[in-house]
Design an enzyme around this catalytic site. Structure first.
Site, mmCIF file in Angstrom:
data_model
loop_
_atom_site.group_PDB
_atom_site.id
_atom_site.type_symbol
_atom_site.label_atom_id
_atom_site.label_comp_id
_atom_site.label_asym_id
_atom_site.label_seq_id
_atom_site.Cartn_x
_atom_site.Cartn_y
_atom_site.Cartn_z
ATOM 1 C CB ILE A 113 43.308 46.077 30.063
ATOM 2 C CG1 ILE A 113 43.738 44.830 29.620
ATOM 3 C CG2 ILE A 113 43.429 46.037 31.363
ATOM 4 C CD1 ILE A 113 45.256 45.087 29.230
ATOM 5 C CG ASP A 117 16.611 28.683 43.709
ATOM 6 O OD1 ASP A 117 17.259 28.830 44.746
ATOM 7 O OD2 ASP A 117 16.419 29.416 42.597
ATOM 8 C CD GLU A 136 36.742 43.797 37.650
ATOM 9 O OE1 GLU A 136 37.984 44.013 37.383
ATOM 10 O OE2 GLU A 136 35.867 43.277 37.036
ATOM 11 C CB ILE A 138 41.875 33.229 30.809
ATOM 12 C CG1 ILE A 138 43.172 33.708 31.677
ATOM 13 C CG2 ILE A 138 42.500 32.243 29.594
ATOM 14 C CD1 ILE A 138 43.897 32.511 32.363
ATOM 15 C CE1 TYR A 179 30.499 35.215 44.294
ATOM 16 C CE2 TYR A 179 32.978 36.123 44.316
ATOM 17 C CZ TYR A 179 32.025 35.161 44.157
ATOM 18 O OH TYR A 179 32.675 33.838 43.954
ATOM 19 N NE ARG A 202 41.803 39.998 39.388
ATOM 20 C CZ ARG A 202 41.793 41.227 39.606
ATOM 21 N NH1 ARG A 202 42.955 41.480 40.235
ATOM 22 N NH2 ARG A 202 40.986 42.243 39.480
ATOM 23 C CG PHE A 253 33.321 26.793 33.986
ATOM 24 C CD1 PHE A 253 34.019 26.016 33.203
ATOM 25 C CD2 PHE A 253 34.292 27.622 34.957
ATOM 26 C CE1 PHE A 253 35.587 25.971 33.120
ATOM 27 C CE2 PHE A 253 35.661 27.415 34.749
ATOM 28 C CZ PHE A 253 36.258 26.643 33.837
#
Length: 307
Positions: free
Chosen positions: A204, A57, A275, A189, A146, A212, A13
């Site tokens: 949600i 890769d 999160e 979004i 992550y 955010r 992206f």
């Protein structure tokens, strides 16, 4: 000045938006991607006289080294980007984000490439309280595999840069949004807008009070185009890239309802593991050192999706 630029993850992206902008600046681009988060279909309209695409890769050192020869700059975007996937398979996330980054750095050293720009994430900051503004110099406490992988990635770049005198800049991206995000990896979004178009409920995860810092892809790309031509050398300097403003997820849902002019249901489900609750950036450093100035307001950016 025309440059040869090697872009890992260039088919993703952010990569696609950035590569298009760099081609317009007359740079020669090599896109290096394993297409795990992207598709070759998305590259069909690229002007291949000014760019080439290599399937590879970053976990393969020999392959990265061979294909990055004769470049002036590396822009390192390739990564495993899903928090949920990192919880389910932390080893693969670390192999790509940490070991893969080390391979990219080694390839730069072997090929005498002395400039690298890399993407990190706001996830390195971990959980914050409302109204806390994250500053690059503060201690970081990532809560997901992550986020931890991105922390380790940053450490690799900083140490390598100082040991081998690399010009390197690390950009901690906050919540980037824009056209072309894949359904699997889309931000909130993009997901809300897609639900709006189909008149589906806006879901949600949590109570909606989590915040955010949303930044438009165009502002991110404009910063990269600018720093490529800057003459200021930095050895592992870190910059937040964001809008510097926070929005709650519930406020976002209501804004999309308003802009779409539709009666959309808002559903609440259980908060997802890993999160963060609140995320807002200080962008003072990027403004002062890189002349960064985000220009696209959230409502303006969302309207582009709804057209």
């Amino acid at each position: 000045m025309k440059m040869r630029i090697f872009v890992t993850g260039g088919a993703g992206f952010i990569g696609r938006h950035l590569v298009k902008a760099l081609i317009k600046q007359n740079h020669e681009i090599t896109i290096y991607d394993n297409f795990s988060n992207s598709s070759k279909e998305n590259l069909k309209k690229f002007p291949f006289n000014k760019s080439k695409v290599i399937t590879g890769d970053i976990r393969n050192l020999d392959d990265v080294s061979k294909n990055s020869i004769d470049n002036d700059i590396v822009i390192h975007l390739a990564a495993k980007i899903s928090v949920n996937e990192s919880i389910q398979n932390p080893q693969e996330t670390f192999e790509t984000n940490v070991d893969g980054t080390e391979n990219v750095l080694k390839a730069c050293h072997v090929n005498k490439i002395k400039k690298i720009f890399a993407l990190s994430s706001a996830a390195v900051y971990g959980n914050n309280i409302l109204n806390h503004v994250s500053i690059e110099s503060e201690n970081i406490h990532p809560i997901s595999p992550y986020g931890k992988s991105k922390q380790k990635m940053e450490e690799k770049i900083i140490n390598f840069s100082k040991n081998y005198d690399f010009d390197s800049k690390i950009f901690r991206l906050f919540n980037v949004y824009g056209e072309g995000q894949s359904p699997e990896y889309a931000g909130v979004i993009s997901k809300f807008v897609e639900c709006s178009k189909k008149k589906l409920p806006l879901t949600i995860f949590g109570d909606g009070k989590q915040t955010r810092d949303f930044v438009a892809i165009e502002d991110v790309v404009n910063l990269f185009v600018k720093v490529i031509s800057l003459d200021s050398k930095k050895n592992g300097e870190i910059y937040n890239v964001a809008s510097g403003k926070y929005t709650s997820i519930l406020e976002l849902a209501n804004l999309i309802k308003k802009l779409s002019n539709k009666e959309l249901e808002i559903k609440f489900e259980k908060k997802r593991i890993g999160e963060i609750d609140h995320s807002t950036a200080s962008i003072k450093k990027a403004k002062e050192e890189l002349d960064y100035e985000p220009k696209i307001e959230l409502s303006q950016g969302i309207r582009k999706f709804l057209i």
